[in-house]
Design a protein around this motif. Structure first.
Motif, PDB file in Angstrom:
ATOM      1  N   PRO A 100      91.715 164.574  36.858  1.00 45.52           N
ATOM      2  CA  PRO A 100      93.076 164.027  36.883  1.00 45.52           C
ATOM      3  C   PRO A 100      94.145 165.068  36.620  1.00 45.52           C
ATOM      4  CG  PRO A 100      91.934 163.381  34.872  1.00 45.52           C
ATOM      5  CD  PRO A 100      90.916 164.050  35.742  1.00 45.52           C
ATOM      6  N   ALA A 101      93.736 166.274  36.193  1.00 41.56           N
ATOM      7  CA  ALA A 101      94.704 167.346  35.935  1.00 41.56           C
ATOM      8  C   ALA A 101      94.967 168.205  37.166  1.00 41.56           C
ATOM      9  CB  ALA A 101      94.204 168.230  34.789  1.00 41.56           C
ATOM     10  N   LEU A 102      94.276 167.919  38.276  1.00 36.27           N
ATOM     11  CA  LEU A 102      94.496 168.715  39.483  1.00 36.27           C
ATOM     12  C   LEU A 102      95.919 168.534  39.999  1.00 36.27           C
ATOM     13  CD1 LEU A 102      91.289 168.249  41.696  1.00 36.27           C
ATOM     14  CD2 LEU A 102      92.140 170.395  40.751  1.00 36.27           C
ATOM     15  N   PRO A 103      96.595 169.635  40.348  1.00 36.42           N
ATOM     16  CA  PRO A 103      97.895 169.487  41.021  1.00 36.42           C
ATOM     17  C   PRO A 103      97.731 168.699  42.317  1.00 36.42           C
ATOM     18  CG  PRO A 103      97.513 171.758  40.335  1.00 36.42           C
ATOM     19  CD  PRO A 103      96.220 171.042  40.158  1.00 36.42           C
ATOM     20  N   PRO A 104      98.757 167.971  42.740  1.00 38.27           N
ATOM     21  CA  PRO A 104      98.633 167.089  43.909  1.00 38.27           C
ATOM     22  C   PRO A 104      98.084 167.769  45.157  1.00 38.27           C
ATOM     23  CG  PRO A 104     100.696 166.656  42.768  1.00 38.27           C
ATOM     24  CD  PRO A 104     100.092 167.850  42.104  1.00 38.27           C
ATOM     25  N   TYR A 163      82.580 169.155  42.044  1.00 38.15           N
ATOM     26  CA  TYR A 163      83.238 170.424  42.367  1.00 38.15           C
ATOM     27  C   TYR A 163      83.141 171.391  41.194  1.00 38.15           C
ATOM     28  CZ  TYR A 163      84.697 168.877  46.895  1.00 38.15           C
ATOM     29  OH  TYR A 163      84.679 168.473  48.210  1.00 38.15           O
ATOM     30  N   THR A 164      82.793 172.640  41.510  1.00 38.15           N
ATOM     31  CA  THR A 164      82.654 173.669  40.489  1.00 38.15           C
ATOM     32  C   THR A 164      83.998 173.940  39.833  1.00 38.15           C
ATOM     33  OG1 THR A 164      83.019 175.430  42.110  1.00 38.15           O
ATOM     34  CG2 THR A 164      80.744 174.761  41.712  1.00 38.15           C
ATOM     35  N   GLY A 165      83.939 174.524  38.635  1.00 40.34           N
ATOM     36  CA  GLY A 165      85.154 174.709  37.853  1.00 40.34           C
ATOM     37  C   GLY A 165      86.124 175.707  38.420  1.00 40.34           C
ATOM     38  N   PRO A 517      93.736 180.373  28.066  1.00 40.58           N
ATOM     39  CA  PRO A 517      93.734 179.368  29.132  1.00 40.58           C
ATOM     40  C   PRO A 517      92.321 178.829  29.337  1.00 40.58           C
ATOM     41  CG  PRO A 517      93.850 181.580  30.060  1.00 40.58           C
ATOM     42  CD  PRO A 517      93.961 181.740  28.570  1.00 40.58           C
ATOM     43  N   THR A 518      92.175 177.521  29.307  1.00 40.51           N
ATOM     44  CA  THR A 518      90.858 176.915  29.492  1.00 40.51           C
ATOM     45  C   THR A 518      90.941 175.810  30.523  1.00 40.51           C
ATOM     46  OG1 THR A 518      91.211 175.335  27.686  1.00 40.51           O
ATOM     47  CG2 THR A 518      90.108 177.406  27.131  1.00 40.51           C
ATOM     48  N   SER A 519      89.803 175.535  31.147  1.00 42.75           N
ATOM     49  CA  SER A 519      89.700 174.404  32.052  1.00 42.75           C
ATOM     50  C   SER A 519      89.616 173.122  31.236  1.00 42.75           C
ATOM     51  CB  SER A 519      88.444 174.538  32.926  1.00 42.75           C
ATOM     52  OG  SER A 519      87.273 174.373  32.128  1.00 42.75           O
ATOM     53  N   ALA A 520      89.687 171.983  31.917  1.00 46.14           N
ATOM     54  CA  ALA A 520      89.566 170.704  31.216  1.00 46.14           C
ATOM     55  C   ALA A 520      88.211 170.561  30.552  1.00 46.14           C
ATOM     56  CB  ALA A 520      89.794 169.555  32.193  1.00 46.14           C
TER      57      ALA A 520
END
Length: 547
Positions: A100-104, A163-165, A517-520
């Motif tokens: 849900p954090a992916l940019p549109p 999908y991979t990170g 900076p970290t991924s979700a």
């Protein structure tokens, strides 16, 4: 079994060839009215979860979804997420997991890449969207306990497009069959709870605990976990199903807040904590960690990225009745390849990820050049980890060249660098892509990161290579200082670290940052960190002044 740096799991189980739905079916019959999920003042029992998923499956078919179609699942953790997930699978469709954090623009590109015919989301502007308020889907449903009659071959039909990170490059779709997912859930359950899978009287799958209470004190149907790992991620999604199979209650949090997390551990008497090192950093730093009653916790598991030894030791000191378990896996292996032995009497070593889970084999080959069939590296030597087992992906979605590079003669090239010790325990020491070259020497960031976080002045740290024409790549650290530490201490930290390593491994610069900076999912985004350091206007807090 260990032969050099080739390891085979000490556990083997009979894996049923069934769709993922059989796992929830078995759990619903076995655990019935026990709470499967708790979110604020609402709860959902195992029986209710099954019934609602069946209803959603029928509704999706009524909407035109057919077996083999791809349906995006674009939601934060909430009660409707597992209902939608299992509903999609029971309809015979494939779940395309989306953050849900992916940019549109990235979300739309991912859904297009997946070939999604519909998407479950709160974003009503998406094509083919099925909306939700977080508890119910905008679909007409009728109560039912029976799933649709869908024919599928679990060894062929896709359950996930995961999908991979994209922590070191562009994200890729990973094709995982129902057989892959079922295998990994049962492999991990067997290794983690001392259980074996068994069919129930109506064709569902459940597990029976063969290990005694003194080895696994949390029995099936008694566990409680705090669900904060994002469910779009392999660790969260598959970890949730593992919990269902074991009859554990998942206490759902809207987002990670250390104070709320610690309060829920106390309130719900959580038995298991699961997360990534970034989450544990935040918990350890919070003042409530020492005032909350954490005595119910029996296991603390960590994944997504390597945990520093010093961090694991701090966790063990805070919760002495809990065992610290580190796992290792990747999206291409559904979730898990290794985990620390979970029996109380088992040999474990902090800083290792244990042994291969049931029916899994690893071999460590020469970094970069090794291929299956080559002689493995010696025990204690670094090698690239290759893996095989029933959880390994079918392929990358519509990327044959990258699939051919990753899958060779039935083995998965993980891209991770590991070491096997004399006890057959695996340590993951770095990513091949993270390794940097300084004057032609290989420098492994993980070693420097371990030394940094062992310092009391440092809360967390990451090391990257910054381009330097004179030396190739310059080992550079970004550190988050512990509360109360003065930035002036960085010079002392640098002296201590550089005095403990070889000359070519020494840090050349240290930047002090507010956060990494970290991924979700909690992985440090080293590409983003590298870009940020290259564009930093303030310069490093410390520099060696040369090369």
């Amino acid at each position: 079994m260990t032969t050099g740096s080739t390891l085979r799991s000490p556990i083997s189980i009979d894996l049923p060839v069934v769709p993922v739905g059989a796992l929830l079916d078995g759990a619903a019959r076995r655990f019935g009215d026990r709470a499967a999920l708790v979110h604020h003042d609402e709860s959902l029992s195992f029986r209710e979860l099954w019934s609602e998923a069946c209803a959603v499956a029928h509704a999706l078919i009524g909407r035109g979804i057919r077996p083999g179609d791809v349906v995006g699942l674009h939601l934060p953790n909430c009660l409707v997420w597992p209902v939608a997930y299992h509903g999609i699978l029971l309809a015979g469709a494939t779940v395309a997991l989306a953050s849900p954090a992916l940019p549109p623009e990235l979300l739309r590109a991912q859904l297009e890449d997946a070939g999604a015919t519909a998407v479950i989301s709160r974003d009503t502007t998406l094509p083919g969207v099925i909306g939700t308020d977080g508890r119910r889907l905008d679909l007409p449903t009728s109560p039912t306990d029976a799933p649709p009659d869908v024919e599928l071959d679990p060894t062929v039909a896709l359950a996930h497009l995961a999908y991979t990170g994209g922590t070191t490059g562009r994200s890729k779709g990973v094709e995982l069959t129902h057989a892959n997912v079922v295998a990994n859930v049962l492999q991990y359950t067997a290794s983690g709870s001392g259980s074996v899978p068994v069919p129930d009287v109506r064709g569902g799958i459940t597990v029976e605990q063969t290990s005694p209470p003194e080895e696994h004190p949390v029995r099936l149907g008694e566990g409680v976990s705090i669900a904060v790992a994002p469910w779009f991620h392999a660790m969260g999604c598959n970890g949730l199903t593992i919990g269902f199979v074991a009859g554990a209650t998942a206490v759902v949090q809207d987002r990670f807040d250390p104070a709320a997390y610690l309060a829920d551990v106390e309130r719900h008497r959580a038995t298991t904590l699961s997360g990534a090192p970034a989450m544990y950093h935040a918990l350890l730093a919070h003042p409530d960690a020492r005032s909350r009653d954490l005595s119910s916790v029996r296991s603390v598991t960590s994944g997504a990225s390597p945990m520093a030894v010093a961090q694991a030791e701090r966790i063990a000191a805070l919760m002495p009745d809990a065992i610290v378990l580190e796992g290792y896996g990747l999206t291409e292996a559904t979730m898990a390849l290794c985990t620390s032995p979970s029996a109380r009497s088992a040999h474990r070593r902090i800083g290792t990820v244990g042994v291969p889970i049931a029916d899994t084999e690893l071999t460590l080959l020469e970094v970069g050049s090794g291929r299956p069939g080559d002689e493995p590296v010696a025990v204690g030597e670094r090698g690239e980890i290759w893996a095989r087992g029933p959880q390994v992906m079918r392929c990358y979605h519509e990327r044959p060249d990258e699939t051919a590079d990753a899958l060779v003669d039935g083995w998965l090239r993980t891209g991770d660098i590991g070491i096997v010790d004399d006890h057959g325990l695996v340590s993951v020491v770095d990513r091949v892509k993270d390794m940097l070259l300084f004057k032609g020497y290989n420098v492994y960031p993980r070693e420097l990161e371990e030394l940094l976080v062992a310092r009391p002045e440092v809360l967390t740290a990451a090391v990257v290579g910054l381009p330097d024409e004179a030396v190739g790549e310059s080992p550079t650290a970004a550190v988050v200082l512990s509360p109360g530490s003065d930035p002036a201490v960085v010079a002392e930290v640098a002296t201590a670290i550089n005095g403990a390593v070889r000359p070519y491994e020494r840090l050349r610069r240290i930047f002090v940052v507010d956060a990494l900076p970290t991924s979700a999912a909690g992985k440090v985004l080293k590409r983003d960190l590298r870009d940020a350091l290259l564009g930093a206007t303030d310069g490093p807090a410390w520099s060696d002044g040369g090369s």
